[in-house]
Design a protein around this motif. Structure first.
Motif, short mmCIF file in Angstrom:
data_model
loop_
_atom_site.label_atom_id
_atom_site.label_comp_id
_atom_site.label_asym_id
_atom_site.label_seq_id
_atom_site.Cartn_x
_atom_site.Cartn_y
_atom_site.Cartn_z
N VAL A 94 38.20 42.48 -31.59
CA VAL A 94 38.02 41.47 -30.91
C VAL A 94 36.37 41.34 -30.65
O VAL A 94 35.71 40.33 -30.64
N GLN A 95 35.75 42.64 -30.73
CA GLN A 95 34.30 42.99 -30.75
C GLN A 95 33.67 42.12 -31.99
O GLN A 95 32.51 41.38 -31.92
N ARG A 123 33.61 38.32 -31.83
CA ARG A 123 32.78 37.94 -30.79
C ARG A 123 31.51 38.12 -31.30
O ARG A 123 30.48 37.33 -31.52
N TYR A 139 28.30 35.70 -32.08
CA TYR A 139 27.26 35.95 -31.08
C TYR A 139 26.03 36.00 -31.50
O TYR A 139 25.03 35.39 -31.27
N THR A 143 30.42 32.59 -26.36
CA THR A 143 31.17 33.75 -26.77
C THR A 143 31.61 34.66 -25.51
O THR A 143 32.50 35.48 -25.76
N TYR A 144 31.53 34.02 -24.44
CA TYR A 144 31.68 34.93 -23.07
C TYR A 144 33.20 35.30 -22.88
O TYR A 144 33.55 36.54 -22.83
N LEU A 178 35.39 36.04 -24.96
CA LEU A 178 35.85 37.09 -25.84
C LEU A 178 35.23 38.54 -25.61
O LEU A 178 35.74 39.62 -25.79
N ASP A 179 34.14 38.54 -24.83
CA ASP A 179 33.68 39.49 -24.14
C ASP A 179 34.40 40.10 -23.15
O ASP A 179 34.65 41.51 -23.01
N ARG A 231 37.64 41.75 -24.71
CA ARG A 231 37.19 42.97 -25.43
C ARG A 231 37.10 43.87 -24.47
O ARG A 231 37.45 45.15 -24.37
#
Length: 326
Positions: free
Chosen positions: A87-88, A91, A95, A137-138, A140-141, A144
Motif C-alpha cells: 500500500v506504501q 500511495r 504521491y 493520497t491521504y 492510503l497513508d 498503510r
C-alpha cells in the motif's frame, strides 16, 4: 489571406506549446514516480519501526531503533519489516509523482511573482506541491499506517481493501480515512517547503562554489549538473532540515490515525489540538512530540537523498534537466 495565414500559424504555435507543456508534465510525473518508488523501498523497514515507536505499540515501545528491528524479525519474520509496503507503493508512486509535478508547475507560475533568486517561490511551491499530493493520497497513508502497526499475533486487517471497508463501516465513514488530516496538512507546509527550498539552495551553492568536486558535465549539452554523491548529499541535508520542523505534527497525525485500533488510545481520536495536549501532558516534548526522532533522522536522510537524487537523474535521462552553464 495574410491574416488567415497568421491566425493559422498562431493556432499551430499554441497547439505545439500545449503539446510540449503536456509532455513536460508527463515526464515530471514519471520522474517523480520513480523517485517515490525508490526512496520508499529504501526506507521501508525504518518506516515500519518508526510507526511502531511513534504510536507506542505494546511490544515495541520499550525498544530502540535497532533492537526494534531485530524484535520484528524475531517475533514475525524478515519480510515483516516490509509490512504495509504494498500500500506504501500504491500511495508513494502517485504521491511523489504528483508532488514533484505540482512543485514544478507551482514554481513556474510563482516565479513570475517574486524577484529572481528570492527562493520564496521555491519554498511556497514546495509547500503547495506537498499539500496537493498529501491531500489526494491521504487515505492510503492512513491504511498503510494501520497495516504497518499490526503484528502477526494481533491482526485486525487482512489487506488494503479489508482495512478500508472495515474502517469506513465501523469508524464513521470517510472521516475515518481522513483522521489526522489537518496535522498532516499543517506539517506538510514546513516539511515540503523546507525540503525543496533546502535542496535547491544547496544545489545552487554546489554548482556555484564546488563545480570541480561536486559537479559533472551533461553528456548532451556540456552544462554542469550535480554528480551522484552531491545529489545524495543535498537530498539528505534537505530531509534532515525538513523533518526537524515538521516532526511533532507527524507524531500527532500517527496517533490520530491509529487511535481506534486499541480502546486505550481512543482518546487521540478527538482532534488535533487535544491530541497534541494529551501527548505533551503524558510524555512531554522529547519523549512525546519528538518520540522516535532518532529513527526519523536515520530514515529521513536516506529517504530524501534517494528521492531527490533519483528525481534529478530521471529528469536528466528524460532531457528535462540539461544543467546550467555558469
Amino acid at each position: 489571406m495574410n491574416g488567415t495565414t497568421i491566425q493559422a500559424s498562431s493556432i499551430m504555435e499554441q497547439s505545439e506549446k500545449k503539446a510540449k507543456n503536456f509532455e513536460v508534465i508527463v515526464k515530471n510525473f514519471i520522474a517523480g514516480g520513480v523517485a517515490g518508488m525508490c526512496s520508499k523501498t529504501t526506507v521501508a523497514p525504518l518506516d515500519r519501526i518508526k510507526i511502531l515507536l511513534q504510536a507506542q505499540h505494546e511490544y515495541y515501545k520499550h525498544l530502540g531503533v535497532f533492537s526494534g528491528l531485530k524484535e520484528v524479525v524475531q517475533r514475525e519474520n524478515f519480510f515483516a519489516l516490509y509490512k504495509g509496503n504494498l500500500v506504501q507503493m500504491i500511495r508513494a508512486v502517485p504521491y511523489a509523482a504528483i508532488q514533484f509535478t505540482a512543485y514544478e508547475q507551482y514554481k513556474k507560475h510563482l516565479g513570475k511573482l517574486f524577484e529572481q533568486n528570492s527562493h520564496i517561490d521555491g519554498f511556497l511551491a514546495g509547500a503547495a506541491g506537498g499539500v496537493t499530493a498529501a491531500a489526494i493520497t491521504y487515505p492510503l497513508d492512513t491504511i498503510r499506517a494501520r497495516l504497518a502497526f499490526q503484528v502477526a499475533s494481533n491482526t485486525l486487517y487482512s489487506g488494503i481493501k479489508h482495512a478500508a471497508v472495515r474502517m469506513f463501516k465501523e469508524e464513521g465513514g470517510l472521516r475515518a480515512l481522513y483522521r489526522g488530516f489537518w496535522p498532516n496538512m499543517l506539517g506538510m507546509i514546513p516539511y515540503a517547503g523546507f525540503s525543496f527550498y533546502t535542496f535547491e539552495k544547496l544545489k545552487y551553492l554546489c554548482l556555484k562554489y564546488g563545480p570541480h568536486y561536486l559537479c559533472s558535465e551533461h553528456k548532451t549539452t556540456g552544462n554542469l549538473i550535480l554528480n551522484i554523491p552531491a545529489k545524495l548529499l543535498c537530498g539528505g541535508a534537505a530531509g534532515a532540515v525538513a523533518h526537524t520542523f515538521s516532526y511533532p505534527l507527524d507524531v500527532t497525525k500517527r496517533r490520530m490515525q491509529l487511535a481506534m485500533m486499541n480502546p486505550t488510545t481512543h482518546k487521540y481520536a478527538s482532534g488535533m489540538l487535544s491530541t497534541i495536549k494529551i501527548i505533551y501532558i503524558e510524555n512531554g516534548i522529547v519523549k512525546g512530540l519528538y518520540r522516535g526522532m532518532s529513527i526519523n533522522f536515520l530514515r529521513a536522510i536516506p529517504f530524501m537523498a534517494v528521492g531527490f537524487a533519483m528525481y534529478e537523474v530521471t529528469k536528466q535521462m528524460l532531457n528535462l534537466d540539461t544543467g546550467v552553464r555558469l
